[in-house]
Enzyme design. Sequence first.
Site, PDB file in Angstrom:
ATOM      1  N   LYS A  39       0.846  -1.204   0.000  1.00 24.08           N
ATOM      2  CA  LYS A  39       0.000   0.000   0.000  1.00 24.08           C
ATOM      3  C   LYS A  39       0.881   1.253   0.000  1.00 24.08           C
ATOM      4  O   LYS A  39       0.655   2.180  -0.773  1.00 24.08           O
ATOM      5  CB  LYS A  39      -0.885   0.020   1.232  1.00 24.08           C
ATOM      6  N   ASN A  40       1.908   1.260   0.860  1.00 23.38           N
ATOM      7  CA  ASN A  40       2.701   2.480   1.056  1.00 23.38           C
ATOM      8  C   ASN A  40       3.751   2.713  -0.014  1.00 23.38           C
ATOM      9  O   ASN A  40       4.498   3.689   0.050  1.00 23.38           O
ATOM     10  CB  ASN A  40       3.332   2.479   2.451  1.00 23.38           C
ATOM     11  N   ARG A  53      -4.919  10.448   4.666  1.00 23.87           N
ATOM     12  CA  ARG A  53      -3.922  11.507   4.801  1.00 23.87           C
ATOM     13  C   ARG A  53      -2.869  11.439   3.719  1.00 23.87           C
ATOM     14  O   ARG A  53      -2.255  12.435   3.368  1.00 23.87           O
ATOM     15  CB  ARG A  53      -3.201  11.428   6.136  1.00 23.87           C
ATOM     16  N   CYS A  59      -5.179  12.144  12.972  1.00 21.47           N
ATOM     17  CA  CYS A  59      -5.792  10.812  12.836  1.00 21.47           C
ATOM     18  C   CYS A  59      -5.636  10.133  14.189  1.00 21.47           C
ATOM     19  O   CYS A  59      -5.042  10.660  15.118  1.00 21.47           O
ATOM     20  CB  CYS A  59      -5.131  10.019  11.714  1.00 21.47           C
ATOM     21  N   ARG A  84       0.026  14.120  13.202  1.00 22.58           N
ATOM     22  CA  ARG A  84       0.481  13.908  11.819  1.00 22.58           C
ATOM     23  C   ARG A  84       0.679  15.231  11.061  1.00 22.58           C
ATOM     24  O   ARG A  84       0.061  15.486  10.052  1.00 22.58           O
ATOM     25  CB  ARG A  84      -0.488  13.006  11.061  1.00 22.58           C
ATOM     26  N   ASP A 123       4.583   0.371  12.097  1.00 25.74           N
ATOM     27  CA  ASP A 123       3.355  -0.242  11.554  1.00 25.74           C
ATOM     28  C   ASP A 123       3.206  -1.700  11.946  1.00 25.74           C
ATOM     29  O   ASP A 123       2.175  -2.310  11.648  1.00 25.74           O
ATOM     30  CB  ASP A 123       3.336  -0.133  10.024  1.00 25.74           C
ATOM     31  N   ILE A 181       7.757   6.672  17.243  1.00 29.41           N
ATOM     32  CA  ILE A 181       7.436   7.444  16.037  1.00 29.41           C
ATOM     33  C   ILE A 181       6.171   8.277  16.230  1.00 29.41           C
ATOM     34  O   ILE A 181       6.158   9.467  15.944  1.00 29.41           O
ATOM     35  CB  ILE A 181       7.248   6.508  14.797  1.00 29.41           C
ATOM     36  N   ARG A 185      -8.532  -0.806   4.541  1.00 29.53           N
ATOM     37  CA  ARG A 185      -7.697   0.220   3.922  1.00 29.53           C
ATOM     38  C   ARG A 185      -6.365  -0.366   3.484  1.00 29.53           C
ATOM     39  O   ARG A 185      -5.768   0.103   2.515  1.00 29.53           O
ATOM     40  CB  ARG A 185      -7.428   1.354   4.926  1.00 29.53           C
TER      41      ARG A 185
END
Length: 421
Positions: free
Chosen positions: A22-23, A93, A117, A122, A306, A328, A398
């Site tokens: 996804k990223n 975002r 979020c 963020r 993540d 983070i 998502r």
Amino acid sequence: MERIVIEGGRGLRGDIQISGAKNAALPLIAATLLTPGWHTLHNVPNLRDTRTIMALLEAMGVRWEWAPDGPLRINSEHLVGNEASYDLVKTMRASILVLGPLVARLGCARVSLPGGCAIGARPIDFHLRGLARLGCTIALNDGYVDAKIDGRLRGGTVYFDIPSVTGTENILMAASLAKGDTVIKNAAREPEIGNLVDMLTLMGCGIEGRGTDTLVVHGVRELRPAEIAIIPDRIETGTYLMAVGAAGGEVVLRNCNPKHLPALLEKLHAVGLDIEVGETSIRVARRGPLRNVDITTMPFPGFPTDLQAQFMALMSMGNGLAVIHENIFENRFMHVAELRRLGAEIHIDGHSAIVTGVERLRGAQVMATDLRASASLVVAGLAAEGSTIISRIYHLERGYANLVEKLAKVGAAIRKEKEPS
Ligand code: EPZ
């Protein structure tokens, strides 16, 4: 609305195919805005977030074709808009990733501020400061960023206080069309950045320092369309590795890249899982009790934030204590309250969570709060005794393609059903 129901306690056996990241897909899709012509992206995951960014591009006049199980083809030749509206940006975002390409291509862009979020404020100050260093004038008007440049962006030196992933990606894309060279210092080094560097290189931009924290971008006047594959999703890979750790059994993950998970693989060895890596596969098995191991989340190649929630779920059924430090994001413990409902013993002390492993988790009704928190509830539910019911699974959809199908295929008792009214 739908929910996921899991009957825990069944070991997993078989193969799981890992989807595209996804990223990586999000920035590479945004990069197609830099030049007209048909780009071809292979291995794009069919997710809520990739569908959202395609809706965003389509609203600007971008044409696209996406045959089932085929490549995604995108052409931004007829760009008619340069605005990313609040309605779409508030759902994702990462829409901020269109800012750099749009201002580089058109000289102006209007993107809604993403807003916070669940996991943190963020901010996007690094993105805006970087674009200003490339000559942009940035104004904030009624919740939108208005970025403008007369003529072309100008190369410059951009320094990130923190190695921001999408910040690095935005500046990389903007600098590719700037006049002169841009040096990005303290750049993020996540594999997804490397995928974007490869795409921009194929598009005709010279970039030095791939994989390091200093990138030098030799801007060009125009780029050409590219054909490239999205890299495998390392976070999906890590999530399934820990699902096997929790549920037990033996699974081979296919179409993945073990080199993208150095920290996690190290930690899972220490936890006591049996891990065997191939070029594009990882075999994982749980043979005995889980040992509790500490982690601190860091930018790549450190332990990925993540995967923190999923690791916490795994440690909640280990032996002994594990200290999990979230370095983070300021609020990435939303899954703790839900894991506690499954019987986990977790104490939060600021940015640290102290997990005491318990003999057995017990199924319960829980609620997803954000993408990776929902993944941690799946990991825990696969091990918990009895039924675990996870609501608000739109968070999960998502970032995980066909999660229920992939886990059912290796023997999990997992299904999706309508939320009772
Ligand atoms: C990317 O978010 C990922 N999203 C996130 O994945 C991931 O958690 C994060 O990187 C860290 O690895 C995408 O790639 C689409 P950052 P990003 O900028 O780029 C601070 C998921 O679950 N910061 O690297 O937004 C920030 O607050 C998502 O798939 C500023 O202060 O994260 C954070 O503390 C969640 N100002 C730190 O830097 C800025 O302008 C790192 O954030 C930008 C960031």
